[in-house]
Design a protein around this motif. Structure first.
Motif, PDB file in Angstrom:
ATOM      1  N   GLN A   6     -13.553  20.957  48.712  1.00  0.00           N
ATOM      2  CA  GLN A   6     -12.543  22.002  48.527  1.00  0.00           C
ATOM      3  C   GLN A   6     -11.784  22.268  49.825  1.00  0.00           C
ATOM      4  O   GLN A   6     -10.555  22.415  49.842  1.00  0.00           O
ATOM      5  CB  GLN A   6     -13.198  23.292  48.044  1.00  0.00           C
ATOM      6  N   ALA A  10      -7.911  21.673  50.672  1.00  0.00           N
ATOM      7  CA  ALA A  10      -7.112  22.791  51.179  1.00  0.00           C
ATOM      8  C   ALA A  10      -6.430  22.428  52.493  1.00  0.00           C
ATOM      9  O   ALA A  10      -5.275  22.808  52.734  1.00  0.00           O
ATOM     10  CB  ALA A  10      -8.005  24.015  51.376  1.00  0.00           C
ATOM     11  N   LEU A  11      -7.128  21.676  53.345  1.00  0.00           N
ATOM     12  CA  LEU A  11      -6.555  21.256  54.624  1.00  0.00           C
ATOM     13  C   LEU A  11      -5.350  20.345  54.408  1.00  0.00           C
ATOM     14  O   LEU A  11      -4.288  20.534  55.015  1.00  0.00           O
ATOM     15  CB  LEU A  11      -7.628  20.548  55.448  1.00  0.00           C
ATOM     16  N   ALA A  13      -3.560  20.078  51.681  1.00  0.00           N
ATOM     17  CA  ALA A  13      -2.501  20.847  51.028  1.00  0.00           C
ATOM     18  C   ALA A  13      -1.765  21.735  52.026  1.00  0.00           C
ATOM     19  O   ALA A  13      -0.538  21.881  51.961  1.00  0.00           O
ATOM     20  CB  ALA A  13      -3.091  21.697  49.901  1.00  0.00           C
ATOM     21  N   ALA A  14      -2.518  22.336  52.951  1.00  0.00           N
ATOM     22  CA  ALA A  14      -1.898  23.211  53.957  1.00  0.00           C
ATOM     23  C   ALA A  14      -0.938  22.433  54.839  1.00  0.00           C
ATOM     24  O   ALA A  14       0.169  22.903  55.149  1.00  0.00           O
ATOM     25  CB  ALA A  14      -2.977  23.877  54.803  1.00  0.00           C
ATOM     26  N   ALA A  31       0.667  33.726  54.035  1.00  0.00           N
ATOM     27  CA  ALA A  31      -0.407  33.018  54.737  1.00  0.00           C
ATOM     28  C   ALA A  31      -1.077  33.931  55.753  1.00  0.00           C
ATOM     29  O   ALA A  31      -2.308  33.892  55.922  1.00  0.00           O
ATOM     30  CB  ALA A  31       0.155  31.773  55.425  1.00  0.00           C
ATOM     31  N   PRO A 200     -11.830  27.722  51.647  1.00  0.00           N
ATOM     32  CA  PRO A 200     -10.653  26.891  51.360  1.00  0.00           C
ATOM     33  C   PRO A 200      -9.343  27.672  51.406  1.00  0.00           C
ATOM     34  O   PRO A 200      -8.336  27.178  51.932  1.00  0.00           O
ATOM     35  CB  PRO A 200     -10.946  26.353  49.948  1.00  0.00           C
ATOM     36  N   LEU A 201      -9.358  28.897  50.875  1.00  0.00           N
ATOM     37  CA  LEU A 201      -8.158  29.729  50.946  1.00  0.00           C
ATOM     38  C   LEU A 201      -7.830  30.083  52.390  1.00  0.00           C
ATOM     39  O   LEU A 201      -6.664  30.072  52.797  1.00  0.00           O
ATOM     40  CB  LEU A 201      -8.347  31.012  50.123  1.00  0.00           C
ATOM     41  N   PHE A 204      -6.396  27.014  54.069  1.00  0.00           N
ATOM     42  CA  PHE A 204      -5.017  26.776  53.617  1.00  0.00           C
ATOM     43  C   PHE A 204      -4.042  27.733  54.299  1.00  0.00           C
ATOM     44  O   PHE A 204      -2.982  27.318  54.795  1.00  0.00           O
ATOM     45  CB  PHE A 204      -4.926  26.933  52.101  1.00  0.00           C
ATOM     46  N   GLY A 208      -1.894  26.235  57.169  1.00  0.00           N
ATOM     47  CA  GLY A 208      -0.535  26.176  56.638  1.00  0.00           C
ATOM     48  C   GLY A 208       0.446  26.970  57.488  1.00  0.00           C
ATOM     49  O   GLY A 208       1.556  26.504  57.763  1.00  0.00           O
TER      50      GLY A 208
END
Length: 416
Positions: A6, A10-11, A13-14, A31, A200-201, A204, A208
């Protein structure tokens, strides 16, 4: 899906979203909100997790009937190898200087908000320029105020005293204390695990935001830091610990082969505690008795954190370099001391050392946003340092068993 996958997703995606969106105000605000919320959750855990874990560990040590000859050998081994790992991490980071890029601090490139001057002022006020200042902060006039001010050195000192004397109460009172702190410790492990579900959030949002504000250039110092820590962990695992095994007359290669199941389990789970059943099996196959392994391994899963302490020290120095700060000898001594003590109080669960890193940053006056800086590479390094932690436990168990005359040299294969 496993947490590390996860976080990896997330990494990625960020980095993708941050590069595409850029410094759009709506994305930066969102963010920043999510990242701050995650960091606040980590801050919330600091005092109860560290104090509860340390008091529980000290009471367990003091209350054990095995705290005699084997106990002191164990404590001496844990303290020596952990302190050695911390110094190794300090030397590697000072030599490589991952927080410096092209001769300049990497803070701006990494999107750190606080100015170097403001951070320097805090550090100068809290670095304990003389030893007297360090000692005075260890004994606060108000323990609650010390907790509110993040004076964790004082809380650690109090926890050591409390655990030591609680273990020496009359039996019925000591058992009550042991049950209470064991319960608190277990609760904090579960809360920490719950908070880490949102990692994960947090990754991100924090990564991000950094990529959106600074671009892909932010990844370079993080990669240098990642490989510097990996080199230090490798030296500890494949040079330092095998040398100790050789010093007591055993075969380091055989010891490593017997340890492989535990190392793979520790790497995949990032949990010293979850690896304990496998670790016991490896110790049995090495010829260690239940008397020694039953005392050393559970204690080691709680207090012997070679890899974690090395990582904590390296992370604090990396963040200081990124702000352009050169910590004085006393400041680095405070970092090393806190890394040693907080590694004892860190639960053997995934990513709990992030809490300990927050403790160290607070102690030397560095902003908490530095924790977000290393989240991008924390998960993989967490897997690596947990394997080093477990290997350190097994190495200590075999060495103590050898000193107790349980394993002959050269050791013969034992199949159980």
């Amino acid at each position: 899906m496993k947490l590390h996958w996860q976080i990896a997703i997330a990494l990625l995606a960020a980095m993708a979203v941050g590069g595409i969106v850029g410094d759009a105000p709506w994305f930066i605000k969102l963010a920043d909100f999510i990242g701050t919320l995650f960091l606040n959750a980590l801050r919330m855990l600091i005092v109860p997790l560290i104090v509860g874990a340390m008091i529980h560990a000290i009471i367990s040590i003091g209350a054990s009937n095995e705290l005699g000859r084997i106990g002191w050998k164990t404590v001496l081994y844990f303290a020596t190898t952990t302190l050695g790992a911390i110094v190794l991490g300090l030397v590697i980071i000072n030599a490589v200087q991952p927080g410096i890029v092209d001769g300049q601090p990497a803070g701006a490139r990494l999107g750190l908000d606080a100015s170097a001057d403001a951070v320097l002022e805090k550090v100068q006020g809290r670095d304990g320029r003389d030893f007297v200042g360090v000692v005075l902060r260890m004994v606060p006039p108000n323990l609650v105020q010390a907790a509110a001010d993040n004076e964790m050195l004082a809380l650690i000192f109090f926890s050591l005293l409390f655990g030591y004397f609680a273990a020496r109460l009359p039996r019925e009172l000591a058992e009550v204390q042991q049950r209470f702190w064991a319960g608190l410790y277990e609760v904090m492990i579960r809360i920490t695990g719950w908070v880490m579900r949102f990692a994960p959030l947090g990754v991100f949002a924090l990564v991000g935001k950094t990529v959106a504000q600074t671009g892909w250039s932010a990844l370079h110092p993080l990669l240098v830091f990642f490989f510097a820590v990996l080199v230090a962990l490798s030296i500890q695992a494949f040079i330092v610990l095998p040398l100790l095994v050789r010093l007591v007359g055993l075969d380091p290669l055989r010891h490593l082969k017997l340890s492989v199941p535990a190392l793979l389990t520790a790497f995949s789970t990032s949990s010293s505690a979850a690896t304990l059943p496998v670790t016991f099996g490896c110790a049995q196959r090495a010829g260690v008795s239940d008397r020694v392994s039953g005392f050393v391994l559970p204690l080691g899963a709680t207090v012997n954190m070679n890899g974690t302490a090395l990582y904590e020290c390296a992370a604090a120095l990396f963040i200081a370099q990124a702000y352009g700060l050169e910590l004085s000898f006393i400041s680095q001594f405070v970092v090393v001391t806190l890394a040693l003590l907080t590694s004892v109080g860190v639960a053997g669960i995934p990513s709990a050392s992030l809490v300990a890193i927050a403790v160290i940053l607070s102690a030397v006056g560095l902003p908490m946003e530095g924790v977000g800086l290393i989240l991008a590479v924390d998960r993989i390094l967490d897997m690596c340092r947990t394997a080093v932690n477990v290997f350190g436990d097994l190495t200590g168990t075999v060495i103590i068993a050898r000193l107790e005359g349980e394993i002959e040299a050269p050791a013969s294969d034992v199949t159980r």
